[in-house]
Design a protein around this motif. Structure first.
Motif, PDB file in Angstrom:
ATOM      1  N   ASP A  86      -3.482 -11.516 -14.321  1.00 45.80           N
ATOM      2  CA  ASP A  86      -2.323 -10.925 -13.645  1.00 45.80           C
ATOM      3  C   ASP A  86      -2.705  -9.819 -12.668  1.00 45.80           C
ATOM      4  N   LEU A  87      -3.985  -9.468 -12.594  1.00 46.71           N
ATOM      5  CA  LEU A  87      -4.393  -8.355 -11.739  1.00 46.71           C
ATOM      6  C   LEU A  87      -3.930  -8.511 -10.286  1.00 46.71           C
ATOM      7  N   PRO A  88      -4.100  -9.679  -9.648  1.00 55.37           N
ATOM      8  CA  PRO A  88      -3.694  -9.783  -8.240  1.00 55.37           C
ATOM      9  C   PRO A  88      -2.202  -9.569  -8.030  1.00 55.37           C
ATOM     10  N   ARG A  89      -1.391  -9.975  -9.008  1.00 50.12           N
ATOM     11  CA  ARG A  89       0.058  -9.809  -8.873  1.00 50.12           C
ATOM     12  C   ARG A  89       0.486  -8.380  -9.193  1.00 50.12           C
ATOM     13  N   THR A  90      -0.077  -7.827 -10.257  1.00 50.55           N
ATOM     14  CA  THR A  90       0.319  -6.485 -10.682  1.00 50.55           C
ATOM     15  C   THR A  90      -0.163  -5.423  -9.711  1.00 50.55           C
TER      16      THR A  90
ATOM     17  N   ALA B 233       6.234  -2.777  -2.614  1.00 48.52           N
ATOM     18  CA  ALA B 233       7.125  -3.483  -1.689  1.00 48.52           C
ATOM     19  C   ALA B 233       6.936  -4.991  -1.756  1.00 48.52           C
ATOM     20  N   MET B 234       5.811  -5.429  -2.308  1.00 49.18           N
ATOM     21  CA  MET B 234       5.535  -6.855  -2.433  1.00 49.18           C
ATOM     22  C   MET B 234       5.684  -7.338  -3.876  1.00 49.18           C
TER      23      MET B 234
ATOM     24  N   GLY C   2       0.946   1.928  -2.494  1.00 46.29           N
ATOM     25  CA  GLY C   2       0.465   1.398  -1.217  1.00 46.29           C
ATOM     26  C   GLY C   2      -0.861   0.704  -1.416  1.00 46.29           C
ATOM     27  N   ARG C   3      -1.519   0.362  -0.326  1.00 47.78           N
ATOM     28  CA  ARG C   3      -2.828  -0.284  -0.399  1.00 47.78           C
ATOM     29  C   ARG C   3      -3.918   0.765  -0.597  1.00 47.78           C
TER      30      ARG C   3
END
Length: 446
Positions: free
Chosen positions: A245-249, A254-255, A261-262
């Protein structure tokens, strides 16, 4: 040439192994010492610890032969070890930020490289320590095997490959109630008895720092200051997340993610908020999440089996475990043979501030990391300086002069710092003064 090749060449040339002086022989030190007999490129010539008798028991327990123990100087005087002629690299593993600062500076003055296991010292004044080391022509390095250095390695890998880092950090066991934990309640949260913990040599303050969020904050501040990644201004969120789940969490809020933020540091929890275990948790590991720079790169993520978020743009790389002191040789050899750190503080962008665990009254003495009175919250250096917050590294043995309510940040004006540990305090004040000027903040009168 790899480190093993460099070791072989050094030994073939007759230069002998890299000579190490260890300061602090607790759990991290013990795990390092366990690897020394099977590491021909490293020799521990001296060990400093407040309890030399315990060190001898430790050496016996990790498998050292009697002749090796007798050939190693075991002292209670760290200054003698860091200045010894037969020491090339000093490993500072006390965990005391004030002591760590003193030992590191003494080592630089003696021309020694320093591997700073003491992340607390790095967070209190690390950028200035690294600058002093550079001026002395030696290396100041984070400790490979500890999570911050491993995270820095992942960040460096991602950037070297041309990926933008979305987030980087580690996993831990976390629930919001843990912030109130004390050395008296810590074993209840771990599900063991005090007797079992004592039998295993487990330090309740140290383990409480892991649990109450302080150690996570300290480690993420160190990563932020070494990599330039941003710290969340209101503290770590500890979102529950398994490896898949790391890429989603860990994408911007906002996404649909949990980041402000990034380019952030964050710690993921191995527990859901209701206490259920997270599937494929990363409790012992480290990670980096990256964003595909092009549609082609995103397609390659899928083709090579990377798990991504629903958009296919975000993916993660991770290491599920770390072996702390058993991996420390990498830092020692990198410093001595390559002249390179395995991560080092470069700037002051993140800080860890003391937060009251309960209502505190004037006259009470703060007991610092892992104690009964305060826990450490991550924030930005700008916010810490603007609030005149008390760094967690200065929150030990100082007396409150003002009341502080539970959950509030303790401020410099709330305590009497006294005159003890003037070296660490002076260095911290210099870091703050330089940072205020760089950030355009109002100077604080002396």
């Amino acid at each position: 040439m790899g480190l093993t090749g460099l070791i072989a060449r050094r030994l073939e040339q007759g230069d002998g192994p890299v000579r190490v002086g260890l300061v602090g022989a607790g759990k991290f030190g013990a795990m390092f010492l366990a690897q020394v007999p099977t590491s021909p490129g490293i020799a521990v010539t001296a060990i400093a610890d407040l309890d030399p008798a315990r060190v001898r028991r430790t050496l016996e327990g990790v498998g050292w032969r009697p002749d090796r123990i007798e050939a190693t100087r075991i002292l209670d005087d760290a200054d003698t070890v860091v200045s010894a002629d037969d020491v090339d690299v000093v490993v500072e593993a006390t965990g005391d930020p004030w002591a760590g600062i003193h030992h590191a500076r003494a080592a630089y003055a003696a021309g020694k490289h320093v591997v700073m296991v003491n992340v607390e010292a790095d967070v209190l004044a690390g950028p200035l320590l690294a600058r002093e080391a550079q001026a002395a022509g030696v290396v100041h390095s984070m400790a490979y095997g500890d999570q911050p250095a491993l995270i820095c390695e992942l960040v460096d890998w991602a950037r070297a490959c041309g990926f933008e880092v979305t987030a980087a950090g580690k996993g831990t066991k976390y629930l919001p109630a843990y912030h109130d934990s004390t050395p008296e309640t810590v074993w209840d949260h771990y599900g063991i008895s005090g007797e079992q913990a004592a039998a295993g040599g487990m330090n309740p303050r140290m383990f409480n720092s892991f649990l109450d969020g302080t150690k996570s904050a300290i480690e993420m501040a160190a990563v932020a200051n070494a990599t330039g990644l941003a710290a969340p201004v209101h503290g770590l969120g500890f979102p529950p997340s398994g490896a898949d789940d790391l890429p989603r969490t860990l994408r911007p809020r906002a996404m649909g993610g949990h980041l402000d933020g990034r380019g952030m540091v964050e710690v993921v929890s191995s527990l859901e908020r209701d206490g259920r275990p997270v599937f494929r948790d990363l409790r012992w590991g480290v990670y980096v999440t990256v964003e595909a720079p092009t549609n082609y790169a995103g397609a390659c993520f899928r083709q090579y089996g990377l798990v991504t978020d629903p958009s296919g743009r975000f993916a993660a790389m991770y290491k599920p475990y770390h072996l702390i002191g058993m991996e420390l040789n990498v830092s020692i050899l990198s410093a001595a043979l390559r002249g390179e750190p395995t991560g080092a503080p470069r700037g002051f962008s993140a800080d860890v501030v003391a937060v009251a665990k309960r209502d505190l009254s004037p006259g009470e003495v703060l007991d610092g990391e892992g104690g009964f009175t305060v826990w450490g919250r991550l924030t930005t250096a700008r916010r810490s300086l603007s609030d005149r917050a008390l760094p967690i590294g200065l929150a030990h043995g100082v007396r409150l002069t003002e009341p502080v309510r539970r959950g509030e940040v303790v401020r410099i004006g709330d305590v009497d710092l006294g005159t003890a540990h003037t070296e660490a305090l002076a260095l911290r004040r210099r870091l703050e003064d330089e940072s205020r000027a760089a950030l355009g903040l109002e100077a604080v009168p002396a």
